[in-house]
Enzyme design. Structure first.
Site: not given
Ligand code: RB5
Length: 151
Positions: A9, A66, A68
């Site tokens: 993401d 992503c 986390t």
């Molecule tokens: C995006 O802000 C964040 O929520 C996403 O990258 C991820 O960590 C979700 O688990």
């Protein structure tokens, strides 16, 4: 040579690009399902795109990044036949291939630096499933997924 699908993401575009170049430099075939910009987006879109490629045999395994790694792994594990492990240490990244036959590695660009990220990738893609008693347990995971699990 393994075919690897990668996705991310907006929190992890730079890291995903570096992972892609690393895998290509090692000779792997890589499919990049996005995202491609830092515009805010929804991680389930990219986790789903990547999982479908493994489910239909277009890729052998996947890497999802992503903030986390957790959101990606939660989505991936909702897909039939997908076993995704969210890791931030190389021991877990290796063992989840050897023991769990994980077919997706997830990690967080806000959790690990690029050095650890590339080590995680190498540990995961270089390890092989050991089978044997571990296959019995993975079969049990599949039975849970299929609603046929019995002790
Ligand atoms: C995006 O802000 C964040 O929520 C996403 O990258 C991820 O960590 C979700 O688990």
């Amino acid at each position: 040579m393994k075919k690897i699908v990668i996705g991310c993401d907006h929190a992890a575009v730079d890291m995903k690009n570096t992972v892609r170049e690393h895998l290509l430099s090692r000779g792997f075939e890589v499919a990049d399902v996005g995202t491609y910009t830092s515009d805010s987006c929804n991680y389930p879109v990219f986790a789903h795109r990547a999982c479908v490629k493994v489910q239909n045999g277009e890729a052998d395994m996947g890497i999802l990044i992503c903030g986390t790694g957790i959101g990606m792994s939660l989505v991936a594990n909702k897909h039939k036949g997908i076993r995704a492990a969210c890791c931030s240490d190389t021991f877990s990244a290796r063992l989840t291939r050897q023991h769990n036959d994980a077919n997706f590695l997830c990690f967080g660009a806000r959790v690990v630096g690029i050095g650890v990220a590339l080590d995680l990738v190498d540990a995961f893609v270089d390890a092989e499933f050991e089978g044997g008693k571990h296959a019995t347990r993975v079969d049990m995971i599949t039975a849970v997924e299929n609603g046929t699990f019995a002790e």
